[in-house]
Design an enzyme around this catalytic site. Structure first.
Site, short mmCIF file in Angstrom:
data_model
loop_
_atom_site.label_atom_id
_atom_site.label_comp_id
_atom_site.label_asym_id
_atom_site.label_seq_id
_atom_site.Cartn_x
_atom_site.Cartn_y
_atom_site.Cartn_z
N HIS A 153 -1.08 -2.39 -21.34
CA HIS A 153 -2.08 -1.57 -20.66
C HIS A 153 -3.25 -2.43 -20.19
CE1 HIS A 153 -5.33 1.63 -20.63
NE2 HIS A 153 -4.50 1.96 -19.68
N HIS A 175 -13.13 8.42 -19.24
CA HIS A 175 -13.06 7.41 -20.29
C HIS A 175 -14.43 7.17 -20.92
CE1 HIS A 175 -9.05 5.53 -20.60
NE2 HIS A 175 -8.87 6.00 -19.38
N HIS A 194 -4.27 -3.24 -16.11
CA HIS A 194 -5.59 -3.07 -15.49
C HIS A 194 -6.18 -4.41 -15.02
CE1 HIS A 194 -6.31 1.24 -15.81
NE2 HIS A 194 -5.61 1.19 -16.93
N GLU A 212 -8.78 7.73 -9.72
CA GLU A 212 -9.03 6.72 -10.78
C GLU A 212 -10.52 6.48 -11.00
OE1 GLU A 212 -7.27 2.91 -10.07
OE2 GLU A 212 -7.77 2.21 -12.07
N HIS A 257 0.85 5.50 -15.51
CA HIS A 257 0.27 6.37 -16.54
C HIS A 257 1.10 7.62 -16.76
CE1 HIS A 257 -3.15 3.64 -15.72
NE2 HIS A 257 -3.45 3.86 -16.98
N HIS A 265 -11.35 9.96 -13.31
CA HIS A 265 -10.66 9.38 -14.47
C HIS A 265 -11.54 8.39 -15.23
CE1 HIS A 265 -8.71 5.59 -15.71
NE2 HIS A 265 -8.04 6.38 -16.50
N HIS A 311 -5.27 11.69 -20.25
CA HIS A 311 -4.30 11.30 -19.21
C HIS A 311 -3.31 12.42 -18.91
CE1 HIS A 311 -5.05 7.44 -17.39
NE2 HIS A 311 -5.76 7.17 -18.48
#
Ligand code: CUO
Length: 676
Positions: A197, A357, A201, A338, A226, A353, A393
């Site tokens: 992961h 986070h 990114h 995103e 995802h 998104h 997610h």
């Protein structure tokens, strides 16, 4: 010309970088010459470091050496973006090495490591340079703090050759069995999954110079990678008697799942904050981090995105309306949700998104009154450890599904490959029953020595218990009735058969749980029946075991297949987590195979140079995504009306086979070799 690594130290060989005197940080200047002489004397080879004019580093220097760094924070993004630009603009590899030597002791270590890794992964002249493994540099992000301090102790007491690996039992994770979520901790806290992961990114940054962000179908890949994580995680949950993750649709409802990471950060010398059960989210007001975002804002952004999907119309930043087309709509939405800098309009659609986070990552200190850093959700290295990651997610994935479900289902004609049929599909393991796969535990080592300051030299190993499976082989019998040879793309998926209540899954629910297992090309000779054989280790989804755990191959030099060459392929699902865990009774799943017509799948481009592992979730460096179909095809859209079961969905070029995954609660031994 791709660059060879500047040097390849063998074992514990000591290499000296001959650094210009003025590169040494001010605090050490009085002793600088002495230090350089001392370390120079200990080393067996010397790499000269060129003296160059150092560019303006004032922006990246704004972040203190001892602060946590996260790309999810806008202020940190700006600083890292500048540093990446500086590293990308270095005129040669010698200049880059020189900049690295200068920056290493000045810039925040996590930001330095991130920016340097992004630059190495994207510069044309560093394509062959291995990236150091994140779990070796920052082991504190992957193993509990008590293990890190035991490792430090061990390093100081024992010399390199006589150190014993520090054994970490499986239950040595963030919670006890009283917490039901603990049943899938082996997945959430798996080192290989978290490394994948982080690496994803790194390869697909959402911000920074255009050359590192603008990549073929990056928004679609954000959605698909995802989405696959969700399918895999939900399947693991079903294997363990848990219901699929509930989407975090209502931000005002307390979050039932708590999480206490048990990690310390070496850089900031602090513990990662936890989140108690039934904790609520709050408006964020952290001016110092550049984060002012309310729950109202989040709901507004969500509604705007949903409105764009409903109308298929997006308002771009120039005020022009663009249409979401069948071909590119998902890519636009991926970048918009995103969000990446390719979003058509970040002012209007925000960064739904990413803000999620941080709003979750800071819920323990939303207005910065306790001066607390972010929790694990605030960083891509650690986010997947927390159960709430999957709830968030799942919500994001549902938004993408809303769009995908609005597209016309594929017709039988579109799905079929005329003249090609599949008669039989099966999997076998060595000595096992056909169509039965087996999982068990393994123990493997990771080396933490590079991440421990002031520890004496030599490897310090942590021995981790993790899931693994017996290797298996696919065997498919296919017939080509055409009077010419044809090339097909073999697409393999699998999904659970039953839901959490033991009922058979509806065909569209099962479709959402389809895990991609492999994808490869095959030639079918004219008018013949062929048996296609493929090993599980060759999966286009995974990277080799040695990329995650290095104990097996570590001591071999690179030219004899030593593991450092695998570093290039750091992005990719870990091989040891290719299949779900199953259960003791045998967990029933359906394996699905399709052969599609390569003439419609192909992308005309030169072959990939270098690493091509893990391509399904990670794409190829400097190339287009090597499959023209929508990602997830043929399960990315609703099945056509009239197909009420998966069997009714099949065309002759597809086949479904029930399989079973059996889990044995034993630790199987793996051969280990000591690092020299
Ligand atoms: Cu990978 Cu949310 O995008 O963590």
């Amino acid at each position: 010309r791709p660059l060879e690594p500047v040097f390849t130290p063998k074992g514990d060989e000591k290499v000296n970088f001959d650094v210009p005197l003025n590169y040494v940080v001010d605090e050490l200047q009085p002793q600088a010459q002495g230090l350089l002489n001392r370390f120079g004397g200990e080393s067996s080879s010397t790499v000269p470091v060129k003296k160059i004019a150092i560019p303006d580093l004032s922006i990246p220097l704004r972040l203190g050496r001892n602060e946590n760094f996260s790309v999810f924070l806008p202020a940190h993004q700006e600083m890292a973006g500048k540093l990446i630009e500086i590293f990308m603009n270095a005129r040669s590899v010698d200049d880059l090495t020189s900049l690295a030597a200068y920056c290493r002791d000045r810039i925040n270590p996590e930001m330095f490591f991130y920016a340097m890794s992004v630059a190495i992964a994207h510069r044309p002249d560093t394509g062959n340079v291995p990236l150091p493994s994140m779990n070796e540099i920052f082991p504190d992000r992957f193993v509990a703090s008590s293990v890190v301090s035991r490792a430090r102790g061990e390093a100081n007491i024992e010399t390199a050759g006589s150190r014993k690996p520090i054994d970490i039992p499986l239950d040595f994770t963030a919670a006890s069995e009283r917490e039901v979520e603990q049943r899938v901790a082996y997945f959430r806290e798996d080192i290989g999954i978290n490394l994948h992961h982080w690496h994803w990114h790194l390869v697909y940054p959402f911000n920074g110079p255009d050359v590192i962000v603008r990549k073929d179908r990056r928004g679609e890949l954000f959605y698909y990678m995802h989405h696959q994580i969700m399918a895999r995680y939900n399947t693991e949950r079903l294997c363990n008697g848990l219901a699929r993750a509930r989407p975090l649709t209502n931000l005002r409802e307390p979050i039932q799942e708590g999480y206490f990471p048990k990690l310390d950060t070496a850089v900031a010398a602090r513990s990662w904050p936890g989140r108690p059960r039934n904790f609520s989210l709050f408006d964020l007001n952290r001016v110092a981090d550049g984060l002012v975002v309310s729950l109202d804002d989040m709901e507004r952004l969500r509604d705007r995105v949903i409105e764009a999907i409903r109308t298929r119309r997006v308002r771009n930043s120039q005020g022009v309306t663009i249409t979401l087309t069948d071909e590119t709509g998902i890519d636009v939405l991926g970048n918009m949700i995103e969000a990446s800098s390719l979003s058509p309009n970040q002012d209007f659609y925000g960064s739904l998104h990413n803000r999620g986070h941080v709003i979750i990552g800071y819920c323990h200190d939303p207005d910065h009154r306790y001066l607390e850093p972010f929790g694990v959700m605030g960083d891509s290295t650690t986010a997947m450890r927390d159960p709430v990651f999957y709830r968030w997610h799942s919500f994001i994935d549902n938004i993408f599904t809303l769009y995908k479900d609005s597209l016309q289902p594929y017709t039988e004609q579109q799905l079929n490959f005329p003249g090609v049929s599949l008669a039989e599909i099966r999997v076998t393991t060595n000595g096992g029953n056909p169509n039965t796969l087996s999982c068990h535990w393994n123990k493997s080592d990771i080396d933490m020595s590079r991440g421990l300051d002031f520890a004496p030299r030599g490897a310090i190993l942590a021995r981790i218990q993790h899931l693994n499976h017996d290797e298996f082989t696919y065997q498919f019998v296919a017939t080509n009735k055409n009077n010419k040879d044809v090339v097909g793309t073999v697409r393999i998926f699998m999904a659970p058969k039953q839901d959490e209540n033991g009922r058979l899954l509806d065909v569209n629910e099962q479709r959402m749980l389809m895990i991609e297992m492999d994808k490869f090309l095959t030639t079918l000779p004219a008018l013949k029946t062929t048996t296609i054989i493929r090993g599980s280790k060759n999966s286009a989804v995974t990277i080799p075991f040695e990329s995650t755990f290095r104990n097996l191959e570590r001591s071999k030099p690179q030219d004899q297949g030593g593991s450092d060459r695998f570093n290039l392929c750091g992005c990719g699902w870990p091989q040891h987590m290719l299949i779900p865990k199953g259960n003791a009774q045998g967990f029933p799943m359906d394996m699905f195979v399709m052969i599609s017509n390569y003439q419609q799948d192909r992308i005309n481009q030169p072959n990939a140079s270098g690493c091509a592992a893990g391509v399904s979730y990670c794409g190829l460096r400097d190339r287009k995504y090597p499959d023209a179909r929508p990602m997830g095809y043929p399960f990315d859209r609703k099945v056509r009306q009239g197909a009420r079961t998966m069997n009714e969905f099949l065309t002759p070029n597809m086949k479904l086979q029930p399989i079973t995954i059996r889990f044995s609660n034993i630790v199987k031994a793996r051969p280990t070799r000591k690092r020299q």
